[in-house]
Design an enzyme around this catalytic site. Structure first.
Site, mmCIF file in Angstrom:
data_model
loop_
_atom_site.group_PDB
_atom_site.id
_atom_site.type_symbol
_atom_site.label_atom_id
_atom_site.label_comp_id
_atom_site.label_asym_id
_atom_site.label_seq_id
_atom_site.Cartn_x
_atom_site.Cartn_y
_atom_site.Cartn_z
ATOM 1 N N HIS A 1 -0.210 -7.591 4.792
ATOM 2 C CA HIS A 1 1.017 -8.317 5.187
ATOM 3 C C HIS A 1 0.800 -9.790 4.858
ATOM 4 O O HIS A 1 0.594 -10.146 3.710
ATOM 5 C CB HIS A 1 1.244 -8.035 6.679
ATOM 6 N N HIS B 1 5.172 -4.145 -3.127
ATOM 7 C CA HIS B 1 5.843 -4.426 -1.866
ATOM 8 C C HIS B 1 6.434 -3.138 -1.329
ATOM 9 O O HIS B 1 6.933 -2.322 -2.107
ATOM 10 C CB HIS B 1 6.958 -5.468 -2.061
ATOM 11 N N ASP C 1 3.572 -13.724 -2.199
ATOM 12 C CA ASP C 1 2.251 -14.261 -1.868
ATOM 13 C C ASP C 1 1.422 -14.578 -3.096
ATOM 14 O O ASP C 1 0.479 -15.366 -3.025
ATOM 15 C CB ASP C 1 1.491 -13.271 -0.983
HETATM 16 N N1 CMC Z 1 -2.595 -2.657 -6.765
HETATM 17 C C1 CMC Z 1 -2.789 -1.438 -7.323
HETATM 18 N N2 CMC Z 1 -2.078 -0.343 -6.998
HETATM 19 C C2 CMC Z 1 -1.134 -0.480 -6.056
HETATM 20 C C3 CMC Z 1 -0.863 -1.722 -5.426
HETATM 21 C C4 CMC Z 1 -1.637 -2.830 -5.820
HETATM 22 N N3 CMC Z 1 -1.431 -4.033 -5.266
HETATM 23 N N4 CMC Z 1 0.129 -1.567 -4.525
HETATM 24 C C5 CMC Z 1 0.480 -0.270 -4.574
HETATM 25 N N5 CMC Z 1 -0.272 0.390 -5.503
HETATM 26 C C6 CMC Z 1 -0.137 1.798 -5.912
HETATM 27 C C7 CMC Z 1 -0.703 2.752 -4.893
HETATM 28 O O1 CMC Z 1 -2.066 3.013 -5.119
HETATM 29 C C8 CMC Z 1 0.172 3.967 -5.085
HETATM 30 O O2 CMC Z 1 -0.251 4.610 -6.261
HETATM 31 P P1 CMC Z 1 -0.160 6.235 -6.367
HETATM 32 O O3 CMC Z 1 1.302 6.553 -6.300
HETATM 33 O O4 CMC Z 1 -0.784 6.561 -7.676
HETATM 34 O O5 CMC Z 1 -0.919 6.773 -5.182
HETATM 35 C C9 CMC Z 1 1.553 3.363 -5.413
HETATM 36 O O6 CMC Z 1 1.266 2.074 -5.997
HETATM 37 C C10 CMC Z 1 2.457 3.172 -4.202
HETATM 38 O O7 CMC Z 1 1.717 2.458 -3.216
HETATM 39 P P2 CMC Z 1 1.927 2.593 -1.642
HETATM 40 O O8 CMC Z 1 0.634 2.350 -0.962
HETATM 41 O O9 CMC Z 1 2.670 3.864 -1.340
HETATM 42 O O10 CMC Z 1 2.913 1.410 -1.361
HETATM 43 P P3 CMC Z 1 3.243 0.832 0.064
HETATM 44 O O11 CMC Z 1 4.703 0.570 0.054
HETATM 45 O O12 CMC Z 1 2.727 1.677 1.160
HETATM 46 O O13 CMC Z 1 2.397 -0.528 0.087
HETATM 47 C C11 CMC Z 1 1.810 -2.810 -0.065
HETATM 48 C C12 CMC Z 1 2.959 -1.779 -0.090
HETATM 49 C C13 CMC Z 1 2.419 -4.220 -0.110
HETATM 50 C C14 CMC Z 1 0.998 -2.667 1.226
HETATM 51 C C15 CMC Z 1 0.909 -2.561 -1.311
HETATM 52 O O14 CMC Z 1 1.662 -2.687 -2.495
HETATM 53 C C16 CMC Z 1 -0.318 -3.481 -1.330
HETATM 54 O O15 CMC Z 1 -1.330 -3.174 -0.695
HETATM 55 N N6 CMC Z 1 -0.219 -4.656 -2.078
HETATM 56 C C17 CMC Z 1 -1.288 -5.605 -2.082
HETATM 57 C C18 CMC Z 1 -1.230 -6.456 -0.830
HETATM 58 C C19 CMC Z 1 -0.087 -7.462 -0.871
HETATM 59 O O16 CMC Z 1 0.092 -8.182 -1.844
HETATM 60 N N7 CMC Z 1 0.658 -7.542 0.262
HETATM 61 C C20 CMC Z 1 1.714 -8.527 0.434
HETATM 62 C C21 CMC Z 1 3.052 -7.915 0.555
HETATM 63 S S1 CMC Z 1 4.310 -9.193 0.417
HETATM 64 C C22 CMC Z 1 4.170 -10.086 1.865
HETATM 65 C C23 CMC Z 1 4.840 -9.488 3.029
HETATM 66 O O17 CMC Z 1 6.074 -9.289 2.970
HETATM 67 O O18 CMC Z 1 4.136 -9.199 4.011
#
Ligand code: CMC
Length: 425
Positions: free
Chosen positions: A266, A307, A365
């Site tokens: 987050h 995201h 971010d």
């Molecule tokens: N790098 C590599 N792969 C990723 C990433 C990433 N940053 N984010 C998602 N994926 C992949 C993930 O492995 C999955 O792949 P597969 O379908 O092959 O299993 C797919 O994309 C979907 O990911 P998810 O985990 O289902 O997505 P989510 O909606 O649960 O997670 C997130 C969203 C923001 C937690 C995630 O994208 C992440 O960890 N990003 C990095 C941390 C980050 O930058 N966070 C800030 C968010 S913006 C600030 C805020 O609003 O808080």
């Protein structure tokens, strides 16, 4: 209120269960699942990916189209034409202020910027190397011990006073966290400066010499505040609403939001972006890190990409990218090595099939971390600045929650543990 009905049949249950369907002013319809409890059923939605936990009129996001609206106004227009004080007024009150209302609001906030002198002693209890988010959680929670005069959550005036106090004192507390860790004296706020200018002054000014606020950095800081002001029912805002639902005081609720924001998935992501860029260290190692991010057997993720809601370019990231270019140009640091890594990474991720397929765009971010670093803000303060900016969103949601009939939040579960068994004889 319901114009449509969803009908559900469940194996083993007689008849059809009718569930009302509501339409908002925008966004997907929602199915009211409350009648299910009476049938002995719960819904199951870990991570709340499909659950509307409340109704709200503050912020709307269309993740597929990359749209973010505050009280109906697009974020890019607010970032371009408005400023943080105006956005605070808008989020809290529902409408943009006219000139008189804005003047009065700015005046009220300015008159609440100092923190109780006694509160400054709290800082001495922390180690000098404590993470500023740890200190911020503590001191914001501690505000509840100082303002007993405005803690009646059913009193609209009290709720507003708490909102003003929180918005006004957050920059002061955030700057105090930084000054404490650097061993410099706390700087009292200066109410002749703008909200963002005063924050830069309290961060970088010292009693030894005059500090001149650079207008480009002041504008950039204000934009960072605007772009982080609210984001609908994210983890920290939902935490604040849930804590608030028990009747807890607003300072305690905001402290819970700060704790939820801290995690790297987050608000902690802006700090994690910089840590990751430093770890990559050289353009020659980018491919290696991208490969790690794509490896399904490796938990590493590219920080600042992806995201939960946006499956398109984050509209905040577009504005942030432009501000980032302006700040770096103003400071003459277009050739910073970390920045070069960031730009290359951005390019790869926008072209690489893995990221394109999954719609993993750079998020807010990714760019804010680079701007904050350029301004001279240490990495461990990044999430503190996110918390400062988001306080208005949190308190607006808390206020909205308490302005209408409400219930304590109490999710249920799919129990997979032991059934009843006897304690061994
Ligand atoms: N790098 C590599 N792969 C990723 C990433 C990433 N940053 N984010 C998602 N994926 C992949 C993930 O492995 C999955 O792949 P597969 O379908 O092959 O299993 C797919 O994309 C979907 O990911 P998810 O985990 O289902 O997505 P989510 O909606 O649960 O997670 C997130 C969203 C923001 C937690 C995630 O994208 C992440 O960890 N990003 C990095 C941390 C980050 O930058 N966070 C800030 C968010 S913006 C600030 C805020 O609003 O808080």
């Amino acid at each position: 209120m319901a114009e449509k009905i969803a009908r559900l049949t469940v194996d083993g249950l007689e008849g059809v269960i009718e569930l009302p369907v509501y339409s908002g002013t925008a966004g997907p319809d929602v199915i009211d699942v409350r009648p299910l409890t009476g049938k002995g059923l719960f819904t199951y939605d870990p991570g709340f990916v499909s659950t509307a936990a409340c109704d709200s009129s503050i912020t709307y996001i269309d993740g597929a189209k990359g749209i973010l609206l505050h009280r109906g106004y697009p974020i890019d227009q607010l970032a371009e034409k408005s400023d943080y004080m105006e956005v605070c007024y808008l989020l809290l009150n529902g409408e943009l202020p006219d000139a008189e209302q804005k003047k009065a609001f700015v005046n009220t906030i300015s008159n609440h910027t100092m923190v109780h002198e006694q509160l400054s002693h709290f800082f001495n209890g922390f180690r000098r190397d404590a993470h500023p988010m740890a200190i911020l959680c503590g001191v914001v929670g501690a505000l509840s011990a100082f303002y007993h005069d405005s803690l009646d959550i059913d009193n609209e005036h009290h709720r507003n006073v708490c909102a003003y106090r929180l918005v006004a004192k957050m920059p002061t507390l955030a700057a105090m966290c930084f000054k404490y860790s650097s061993g410099q004296p706390f700087m009292y706020p200066r109410n002749d400066l703008s909200y963002a200018g005063n924050f830069l002054y309290m961060m970088f000014g010292t009693p030894c010499e005059e500090y001149h606020v650079n207008p480009i950095l002041e504008r950039a800081m204000d934009r960072i505040f605007v772009l982080h002001a609210d984001h609908e029912q994210n983890a920290s805002t939902s935490t604040v609403r849930l804590a608030g639902s028990s009747g807890a005081n607003p300072f305690a609720c905001i402290a819970s939001g700060i704790a939820a924001l801290w995690g790297p998935a987050h608000g902690g992501a802006n700090e994690a972006v910089l840590t990751m860029l430093e770890e990559i260290g050289d353009e020659s190692r980018i491919e290696e890190f991208v490969a790690k991010a794509k490896d399904p057997n490796d938990s590493f993720r590219l920080m600042g990409f992806g995201h939960r809601v946006y499956r398109n370019f984050d509209p905040r990231a577009k504005v942030m990218k432009q501000t980032c270019d302006e700040v770096l140009h103003e400071l003459g640091i277009d050739d910073d090595p970390l920045l070069k890594i960031a730009k290359r990474l951005e390019q790869i991720a926008l072209e690489d099939e893995y990221f394109v397929e999954r719609k993993l765009y750079p998020n807010v971010d990714f760019y804010s971390g680079i701007i904050l670093k350029a301004i001279g803000i240490p990495t461990n303060m990044f999430t503190v600045i996110f918390a400062l900016s988001r306080t208005i969103g949190w308190i607006s949601h808390w206020n909205e929650f308490h302005s209408s009939p409400n219930k304590i939040g109490r999710p249920r579960q799919l129990y997979l543990g032991h059934t009843q068994r006897d304690y061994p004889a």
